[in-house]
Design a protein around this motif. Structure first.
Motif, PDB file in Angstrom:
ATOM      1  N   UNK A 141       6.281   9.147  88.243  1.00  0.00           N
ATOM      2  CA  UNK A 141       6.490   9.942  87.026  1.00  0.00           C
ATOM      3  C   UNK A 141       7.097   9.085  85.928  1.00  0.00           C
ATOM      4  N   UNK A 142       8.085   8.289  86.286  1.00  0.00           N
ATOM      5  CA  UNK A 142       8.745   7.434  85.303  1.00  0.00           C
ATOM      6  C   UNK A 142       7.761   6.474  84.653  1.00  0.00           C
ATOM      7  N   UNK A 143       6.784   6.003  85.419  1.00  0.00           N
ATOM      8  CA  UNK A 143       5.781   5.086  84.873  1.00  0.00           C
ATOM      9  C   UNK A 143       4.868   5.786  83.864  1.00  0.00           C
ATOM     10  N   UNK A 144       4.750   7.116  83.972  1.00  0.00           N
ATOM     11  CA  UNK A 144       3.903   7.843  83.026  1.00  0.00           C
ATOM     12  C   UNK A 144       4.638   8.203  81.734  1.00  0.00           C
ATOM     13  N   UNK A 151       1.878  20.711  70.747  1.00  0.00           N
ATOM     14  CA  UNK A 151       0.699  20.445  71.562  1.00  0.00           C
ATOM     15  C   UNK A 151       0.848  21.146  72.913  1.00  0.00           C
ATOM     16  N   UNK A 152      -0.273  21.633  73.433  1.00  0.00           N
ATOM     17  CA  UNK A 152      -0.303  22.248  74.751  1.00  0.00           C
ATOM     18  C   UNK A 152      -0.496  21.157  75.804  1.00  0.00           C
ATOM     19  N   UNK A 153      -0.078  21.449  77.026  1.00  0.00           N
ATOM     20  CA  UNK A 153      -0.206  20.450  78.086  1.00  0.00           C
ATOM     21  C   UNK A 153      -1.662  20.089  78.340  1.00  0.00           C
ATOM     22  N   UNK A 154      -2.580  21.059  78.218  1.00  0.00           N
ATOM     23  CA  UNK A 154      -3.999  20.754  78.454  1.00  0.00           C
ATOM     24  C   UNK A 154      -4.559  19.846  77.361  1.00  0.00           C
ATOM     25  N   UNK A 155      -4.026  19.986  76.133  1.00  0.00           N
ATOM     26  CA  UNK A 155      -4.468  19.118  75.037  1.00  0.00           C
ATOM     27  C   UNK A 155      -3.945  17.700  75.238  1.00  0.00           C
ATOM     28  N   UNK A 156      -2.668  17.605  75.645  1.00  0.00           N
ATOM     29  CA  UNK A 156      -2.094  16.291  75.908  1.00  0.00           C
ATOM     30  C   UNK A 156      -2.798  15.635  77.096  1.00  0.00           C
ATOM     31  N   UNK A 157      -3.214  16.452  78.065  1.00  0.00           N
ATOM     32  CA  UNK A 157      -3.916  15.941  79.245  1.00  0.00           C
ATOM     33  C   UNK A 157      -5.188  15.210  78.841  1.00  0.00           C
ATOM     34  N   UNK A 158      -5.926  15.772  77.913  1.00  0.00           N
ATOM     35  CA  UNK A 158      -7.158  15.132  77.441  1.00  0.00           C
ATOM     36  C   UNK A 158      -6.843  13.841  76.686  1.00  0.00           C
ATOM     37  N   UNK A 159      -5.708  13.831  76.026  1.00  0.00           N
ATOM     38  CA  UNK A 159      -5.323  12.682  75.203  1.00  0.00           C
ATOM     39  C   UNK A 159      -4.906  11.483  76.049  1.00  0.00           C
ATOM     40  N   UNK A 160      -4.244  11.760  77.190  1.00  0.00           N
ATOM     41  CA  UNK A 160      -3.706  10.666  78.014  1.00  0.00           C
ATOM     42  C   UNK A 160      -4.426  10.510  79.348  1.00  0.00           C
ATOM     43  N   UNK A 161      -5.428  11.362  79.616  1.00  0.00           N
ATOM     44  CA  UNK A 161      -6.194  11.307  80.867  1.00  0.00           C
ATOM     45  C   UNK A 161      -5.302  11.503  82.094  1.00  0.00           C
ATOM     46  N   UNK A 162      -4.408  12.476  81.985  1.00  0.00           N
ATOM     47  CA  UNK A 162      -3.548  12.877  83.094  1.00  0.00           C
ATOM     48  C   UNK A 162      -3.688  14.388  83.250  1.00  0.00           C
ATOM     49  N   UNK A 177       0.085  17.817  86.314  1.00  0.00           N
ATOM     50  CA  UNK A 177       0.944  16.638  86.491  1.00  0.00           C
ATOM     51  C   UNK A 177       1.887  16.487  85.311  1.00  0.00           C
ATOM     52  N   UNK A 178       1.368  16.708  84.103  1.00  0.00           N
ATOM     53  CA  UNK A 178       2.200  16.607  82.901  1.00  0.00           C
ATOM     54  C   UNK A 178       3.334  17.626  82.950  1.00  0.00           C
ATOM     55  N   UNK A 179       3.008  18.859  83.285  1.00  0.00           N
ATOM     56  CA  UNK A 179       4.054  19.891  83.336  1.00  0.00           C
ATOM     57  C   UNK A 179       5.107  19.561  84.392  1.00  0.00           C
ATOM     58  N   UNK A 180       4.656  19.038  85.530  1.00  0.00           N
ATOM     59  CA  UNK A 180       5.603  18.656  86.580  1.00  0.00           C
ATOM     60  C   UNK A 180       6.465  17.489  86.121  1.00  0.00           C
ATOM     61  N   UNK A 181       5.849  16.495  85.485  1.00  0.00           N
ATOM     62  CA  UNK A 181       6.604  15.348  84.975  1.00  0.00           C
ATOM     63  C   UNK A 181       7.652  15.785  83.956  1.00  0.00           C
ATOM     64  N   UNK A 182       7.265  16.688  83.075  1.00  0.00           N
ATOM     65  CA  UNK A 182       8.179  17.152  82.033  1.00  0.00           C
ATOM     66  C   UNK A 182       9.326  17.969  82.622  1.00  0.00           C
ATOM     67  N   UNK A 183       9.069  18.653  83.734  1.00  0.00           N
ATOM     68  CA  UNK A 183      10.078  19.548  84.305  1.00  0.00           C
ATOM     69  C   UNK A 183      11.323  18.798  84.764  1.00  0.00           C
ATOM     70  N   UNK A 184      11.195  17.502  85.056  1.00  0.00           N
ATOM     71  CA  UNK A 184      12.355  16.720  85.471  1.00  0.00           C
ATOM     72  C   UNK A 184      13.364  16.559  84.339  1.00  0.00           C
ATOM     73  N   UNK A 185      12.919  16.772  83.109  1.00  0.00           N
ATOM     74  CA  UNK A 185      13.789  16.594  81.947  1.00  0.00           C
ATOM     75  C   UNK A 185      14.263  17.926  81.375  1.00  0.00           C
ATOM     76  N   UNK A 186      14.002  19.005  82.079  1.00  0.00           N
ATOM     77  CA  UNK A 186      14.460  20.305  81.620  1.00  0.00           C
ATOM     78  C   UNK A 186      13.303  21.197  81.212  1.00  0.00           C
ATOM     79  N   UNK A 187      13.628  22.338  80.640  1.00  0.00           N
ATOM     80  CA  UNK A 187      12.624  23.292  80.173  1.00  0.00           C
ATOM     81  C   UNK A 187      12.207  22.903  78.757  1.00  0.00           C
TER      82      UNK A 187
END
Length: 222
Positions: A11-14, A33-44, A48-58
């Motif tokens: 996660x930290x590497x992303x 931006x929505x997570x699905x939009x960011x997903x298309x932008x970064x190919x993740x 996974x994005x929502x899970x990665x973000x959850x480590x930093x809070x809501x």
């Protein structure tokens, strides 16, 4: 907010990937931006994005998405990123010049502002000023802490010289081992090891695929 030390390594590497994308989005005038939009932008994957973000809070709101400015501030704080970081490059051979020509990290870190070489007059068409290595005390940018090493000779003496002039972090492309004081950070870039890891993983994947095919064939025969 969760400590970044508790974030899984993958996660930290992303996180830098997300931060680079978010800074580009901000420059394009995008405020949320929505997570699905960011997903298309970064190919993740968005999950996974929502899970990665959850480590930093809501960080987001359902149906609204994420505030781009807020995410940039959070990632910048957690990663300790300084977008004005002044980086120097040591050694302007083929690899060094290639890195100077690449020098497109302004969305994540800083930039290579100058380079140093034993023979600066022989370096042609560099994208930044190139100075003699002995002029480093006079020419090193104020506050510069990081050096990229692209040298093949006199490595230890050069490293010692850089440390004595305030460099505390090295990104090293050199193959020769060198020693630094305990407080100095070194990140070696070893292309050969990376290729070996990929070959190992590819061989393991091929073996698994062959095993799965054989297992499936036996299942049909049974």
């Amino acid at each position: 907010m969760e400590s970044i030390k508790k974030v899984p390594k993958a996660t930290l590497h992303r996180y830098p990937i997300y931060l680079k994308a978010l800074r580009k989005l901000k420059m394009e005038g995008i405020k949320r931006i929505m997570s699905r939009e960011l997903a298309e932008y970064v190919s993740v994957e968005s999950t996974t994005i929502r899970r990665d973000f959850s480590f930093l809070g809501n960080l987001g709101k359902q149906g609204y998405g994420y505030n781009v400015d807020d995410l940039i501030a959070i990632f910048s704080e957690q990663l300790g990123v300084n977008f004005d970081e002044k980086i120097i490059l040591i050694g302007c051979g083929n690899l060094g010049k290639a890195l100077l020509n690449y020098n497109h990290w302004n969305h994540v870190v800083g930039e290579i502002v100058c380079a140093f070489d034993m023979h600066p007059n022989a370096v042609k068409d560099a994208s930044v000023p190139v100075y003699a290595l002995q002029d480093l005390p006079k020419k090193k940018p104020a506050g510069c802490r990081i050096a990229i090493l692209c040298i093949s000779q006199d490595v230890q003496n050069t490293v010692d010289y850089l440390v004595s002039n305030g460099i505390t972090g090295f990104v090293s492309f050199v193959s020769e081992h060198f020693s630094v004081p305990a407080h100095i950070m070194v990140r070696p870039i070893d292309v050969v090891s990376s290729i070996q890891e990929i070959v190992f993983e590819a061989n393991a994947a091929d073996q698994k695929q062959r095993y799965d095919k054989q297992h499936a064939k036996r299942g049909k025969e049974d």
